[in-house]
Motif scaffolding. Structure first.
Motif, PDB file in Angstrom:
ATOM      1  N   GLY A  27       0.811  -1.215   0.000  1.00 53.27           N
ATOM      2  CA  GLY A  27       0.000   0.000   0.000  1.00 53.27           C
ATOM      3  C   GLY A  27       0.841   1.261   0.000  1.00 53.27           C
ATOM      4  O   GLY A  27       0.521   2.238  -0.696  1.00 53.27           O
ATOM      5  N   ALA A  28       1.932   1.256   0.766  1.00 49.06           N
ATOM      6  CA  ALA A  28       2.811   2.432   0.797  1.00 49.06           C
ATOM      7  C   ALA A  28       3.468   2.658  -0.558  1.00 49.06           C
ATOM      8  O   ALA A  28       3.610   3.808  -1.018  1.00 49.06           O
ATOM      9  CB  ALA A  28       3.871   2.256   1.885  1.00 49.06           C
ATOM     10  N   LEU A  29       3.875   1.585  -1.221  1.00 48.90           N
ATOM     11  CA  LEU A  29       4.497   1.719  -2.551  1.00 48.90           C
ATOM     12  C   LEU A  29       3.498   2.270  -3.566  1.00 48.90           C
ATOM     13  O   LEU A  29       3.858   3.088  -4.430  1.00 48.90           O
ATOM     14  CB  LEU A  29       5.037   0.365  -3.007  1.00 48.90           C
ATOM     15  CG  LEU A  29       6.256  -0.153  -2.225  1.00 48.90           C
ATOM     16  CD1 LEU A  29       6.587  -1.576  -2.639  1.00 48.90           C
ATOM     17  CD2 LEU A  29       7.456   0.763  -2.451  1.00 48.90           C
ATOM     18  N   ILE A  30       2.232   1.840  -3.475  1.00 47.80           N
ATOM     19  CA  ILE A  30       1.192   2.394  -4.346  1.00 47.80           C
ATOM     20  C   ILE A  30       1.051   3.890  -4.095  1.00 47.80           C
ATOM     21  O   ILE A  30       0.928   4.693  -5.033  1.00 47.80           O
ATOM     22  CB  ILE A  30      -0.148   1.678  -4.107  1.00 47.80           C
ATOM     23  CG1 ILE A  30      -0.073   0.231  -4.602  1.00 47.80           C
ATOM     24  CG2 ILE A  30      -1.300   2.409  -4.812  1.00 47.80           C
ATOM     25  CD1 ILE A  30      -1.264  -0.626  -4.196  1.00 47.80           C
ATOM     26  N   GLY A  31       1.083   4.287  -2.820  1.00 46.66           N
ATOM     27  CA  GLY A  31       0.962   5.700  -2.485  1.00 46.66           C
ATOM     28  C   GLY A  31       2.110   6.541  -3.016  1.00 46.66           C
ATOM     29  O   GLY A  31       1.911   7.674  -3.463  1.00 46.66           O
ATOM     30  N   ILE A  32       3.314   6.002  -2.958  1.00 48.77           N
ATOM     31  CA  ILE A  32       4.473   6.724  -3.508  1.00 48.77           C
ATOM     32  C   ILE A  32       4.280   6.948  -5.001  1.00 48.77           C
ATOM     33  O   ILE A  32       4.511   8.050  -5.524  1.00 48.77           O
ATOM     34  CB  ILE A  32       5.764   5.937  -3.219  1.00 48.77           C
ATOM     35  CG1 ILE A  32       6.096   6.008  -1.718  1.00 48.77           C
ATOM     36  CG2 ILE A  32       6.933   6.486  -4.049  1.00 48.77           C
ATOM     37  CD1 ILE A  32       7.213   5.082  -1.289  1.00 48.77           C
ATOM     38  N   GLY A  33       3.812   5.912  -5.709  1.00 44.52           N
ATOM     39  CA  GLY A  33       3.533   6.071  -7.143  1.00 44.52           C
ATOM     40  C   GLY A  33       2.456   7.099  -7.398  1.00 44.52           C
ATOM     41  O   GLY A  33       2.563   7.915  -8.332  1.00 44.52           O
ATOM     42  N   GLY A  34       1.406   7.112  -6.570  1.00 43.80           N
ATOM     43  CA  GLY A  34       0.322   8.077  -6.744  1.00 43.80           C
ATOM     44  C   GLY A  34       0.766   9.511  -6.522  1.00 43.80           C
ATOM     45  O   GLY A  34       0.347  10.425  -7.252  1.00 43.80           O
ATOM     46  N   MET A  49      -6.954   9.300  -7.152  1.00 52.85           N
ATOM     47  CA  MET A  49      -7.618   8.007  -6.991  1.00 52.85           C
ATOM     48  C   MET A  49      -6.591   6.936  -6.611  1.00 52.85           C
ATOM     49  O   MET A  49      -6.857   6.084  -5.747  1.00 52.85           O
ATOM     50  CB  MET A  49      -8.346   7.608  -8.272  1.00 52.85           C
ATOM     51  CG  MET A  49      -9.166   6.331  -8.118  1.00 52.85           C
ATOM     52  SD  MET A  49     -10.065   5.860  -9.625  1.00 52.85           S
ATOM     53  CE  MET A  49     -11.213   7.224  -9.768  1.00 52.85           C
ATOM     54  N   VAL A  50      -5.423   6.973  -7.238  1.00 54.65           N
ATOM     55  CA  VAL A  50      -4.347   6.045  -6.866  1.00 54.65           C
ATOM     56  C   VAL A  50      -3.941   6.278  -5.413  1.00 54.65           C
ATOM     57  O   VAL A  50      -3.748   5.317  -4.643  1.00 54.65           O
ATOM     58  CB  VAL A  50      -3.128   6.217  -7.804  1.00 54.65           C
ATOM     59  CG1 VAL A  50      -1.966   5.334  -7.337  1.00 54.65           C
ATOM     60  CG2 VAL A  50      -3.505   5.878  -9.239  1.00 54.65           C
ATOM     61  N   ASN A  51      -3.834   7.547  -5.014  1.00 53.50           N
ATOM     62  CA  ASN A  51      -3.527   7.847  -3.611  1.00 53.50           C
ATOM     63  C   ASN A  51      -4.596   7.280  -2.686  1.00 53.50           C
ATOM     64  O   ASN A  51      -4.305   6.833  -1.575  1.00 53.50           O
ATOM     65  CB  ASN A  51      -3.421   9.358  -3.407  1.00 53.50           C
ATOM     66  CG  ASN A  51      -2.203   9.960  -4.079  1.00 53.50           C
ATOM     67  OD1 ASN A  51      -1.268   9.236  -4.431  1.00 53.50           O
ATOM     68  ND2 ASN A  51      -2.205  11.263  -4.263  1.00 53.50           N
ATOM     69  N   GLY A  52      -5.853   7.300  -3.151  1.00 51.73           N
ATOM     70  CA  GLY A  52      -6.934   6.752  -2.360  1.00 51.73           C
ATOM     71  C   GLY A  52      -6.811   5.248  -2.180  1.00 51.73           C
ATOM     72  O   GLY A  52      -7.113   4.714  -1.101  1.00 51.73           O
ATOM     73  N   VAL A  53      -6.388   4.546  -3.241  1.00 52.65           N
ATOM     74  CA  VAL A  53      -6.164   3.101  -3.120  1.00 52.65           C
ATOM     75  C   VAL A  53      -5.125   2.833  -2.029  1.00 52.65           C
ATOM     76  O   VAL A  53      -5.286   1.933  -1.192  1.00 52.65           O
ATOM     77  CB  VAL A  53      -5.714   2.500  -4.467  1.00 52.65           C
ATOM     78  CG1 VAL A  53      -5.304   1.036  -4.295  1.00 52.65           C
ATOM     79  CG2 VAL A  53      -6.838   2.610  -5.495  1.00 52.65           C
ATOM     80  N   SER A  54      -4.072   3.638  -2.003  1.00 57.59           N
ATOM     81  CA  SER A  54      -3.084   3.526  -0.935  1.00 57.59           C
ATOM     82  C   SER A  54      -3.719   3.819   0.422  1.00 57.59           C
ATOM     83  O   SER A  54      -3.431   3.152   1.419  1.00 57.59           O
ATOM     84  CB  SER A  54      -1.925   4.498  -1.188  1.00 57.59           C
ATOM     85  OG  SER A  54      -1.020   4.513  -0.105  1.00 57.59           O
ATOM     86  N   GLY A  55      -4.622   4.809   0.447  1.00 61.95           N
ATOM     87  CA  GLY A  55      -5.315   5.143   1.684  1.00 61.95           C
ATOM     88  C   GLY A  55      -6.177   4.007   2.203  1.00 61.95           C
ATOM     89  O   GLY A  55      -6.416   3.908   3.412  1.00 61.95           O
TER      90      GLY A  55
END
Length: 412
Positions: free
Chosen positions: A90-97, A118-124
């Motif tokens: 999840g943290a890696l997804i947030g970095i990408g977002g 929206m990508v940041n939200g997936v990380s959230g």
């Protein structure tokens, strides 16, 4: 699993306390991305749009929609690979977002910016699992405290997120706001370091006959339980109302002549109010019961609406946002604690994922409606929505209390 069955309740709570402290630290860093997105989502969206600002809150809606869409996959991934690896993903997804959002602002694309949030939200969605992860261990009477402790980490997030906005939003000028999203990457990198200290999760044991682990009752049966349904309703109401008002507040403040810094500080006070009560919310729940604390939170949300409707001075905005945060804290933590009583350990993945899908799907609709209401009918209309929603939620709590009282009398 064999070792766990031999430990004492005190030892079990000691393990739960250590986990809760680690998850609280993860919440401090990983959770700081949320106020960053909320503080700048609508303002940056307005900057990217033309004269018609009706879609200005769409990026924030994108964020909350991402949380909703990521809820079930996040829960299922953690069931498959464990909490530690799931949270790291999840943290890696947030970095990408965050990098995606920085680029979208650089190329001045509103819809790419919405997609990035929206990508940041997936990380959230992974961050939202911290509270449930804390309740995985510990005796039943400690679980509400564990959830509350994790959300204490939100106090640091409430400072880190907005302060990152204030001090770095102009870092990449002439592109405004991009610097804040780029700087947010450092916050998620810090959360990744903390995650290294989390113990790997132990998978569910296989059934006695050696087959795959039992997954519990069908999801439909879990959802139909009165306690589960009321917990989801009240938690969703508290969170959606918070999102509705908070999303519109920065735009409303700027529309009333206040600066972006004053607006961001208002969000900081709001997020602090969301999490500071967590120092004692768990103890209040243990003393007065979950339903009473949820009801108290809903009534505080009504007080927020009253203050907001009294005027448009800075004190009205900030006062309403503080009450909004406190009401959310009581309503959301109380409802989450209620929810943990409505499913079995082997059902937690699908039960928690379904709850967050319903909750954040509704929150996404609320954040989108927020901009439309503000643009069409003004700040007062946003706050007026609180009254009927709270009335329905309080009615559901009373219905549940009466139902459980009758069941208790019938049982004995």
């Amino acid at each position: 699993m064999t070792a766990d069955t031999a430990i004492t309740p005190a030892q079990e709570n000691a393990i739960a306390r250590r986990n809760a402290l680690l998850y609280a630290t993860c919440q401090a860093f990983g959770g700081a991305a949320a106020p960053l997105n909320f503080a700048l989502g609508a303002i940056a969206g307005s900057y990217l749009l033309g004269p018609d600002k009706g879609l200005a809150t769409a990026p924030v809606t994108g964020y909350t929609l991402g949380v909703a869409l990521g809820a079930l996959p996040a829960a299922m991934l953690m069931r498959a690979v464990g909490r530690k690896r799931g949270f790291m993903a999840g943290a890696l997804i947030g970095i990408g977002g965050l990098l995606f959002a920085t680029w979208a602002l650089t190329v001045h694309s509103f819809w790419l910016f919405c997609a990035a949030l929206m990508v940041n939200g997936v990380s959230g969605a992974f961050v939202q699992q911290y509270r449930f992860a804390a309740a995985d261990r510990g005796q039943m009477d400690f679980k509400a405290k564990a959830i509350s402790w994790v959300l204490v980490g939100g106090i640091a997030a409430a400072v880190l997120g907005p302060q990152t906005v204030i001090h770095t939003k102009d870092l990449l000028l002439p592109v405004p706001f991009a610097g804040a999203f780029l700087s947010g990457v450092a916050l998620l990198l810090a959360s990744l370091v903390v995650m290294l200290f989390l113990a790997p999760s132990t998978p569910l044991p296989p059934a006695a006959d050696g087959s795959a682990p039992h997954t519990g009752r069908p999801l439909g049966e879990i959802l139909r339980q009165p306690r589960f349904a009321v917990a989801v309703l009240c938690g969703t109401a508290a969170y959606a109302l918070m999102s509705l008002v908070m999303t519109a507040a920065p735009l409303a403040m700027i529309g009333c002549g206040f600066t972006a810094e004053e607006s961001t500080l208002g969000i900081q006070w709001h997020v602090l109010a969301m999490f500071v009560p967590s120092f004692f919310t768990g103890s209040l729940i243990a003393r007065y019961g979950k339903a009473r604390i949820v009801a108290t939170g809903l009534i505080i949300l009504v007080a927020c609406a009253v203050v907001a409707l009294l005027g448009v001075e800075l004190a009205h905005f900030w006062g309403a946002l503080v009450l909004l945060g406190i009401g959310w804290n009581f309503g959301f933590i109380g409802a989450t604690a209620m929810l943990t009583e409505a499913y079995r350990p082997e059902e937690k993945g699908k039960a928690q994922g379904a709850n967050d899908f319903i909750l954040f799907g509704t929150v996404a609709l609320a954040s989108f409606a927020s901009g439309q209401l503000l643009n069409a009918w003004g700040w007062d209309s946003v706050n007026a929505i609180i009254f009927p929603v709270v009335l329905v939620s309080l009615g559901a709590l009373l219905w549940l209390a009466r139902l459980e009282r009758k069941a208790a009398v019938a049982a004995g």
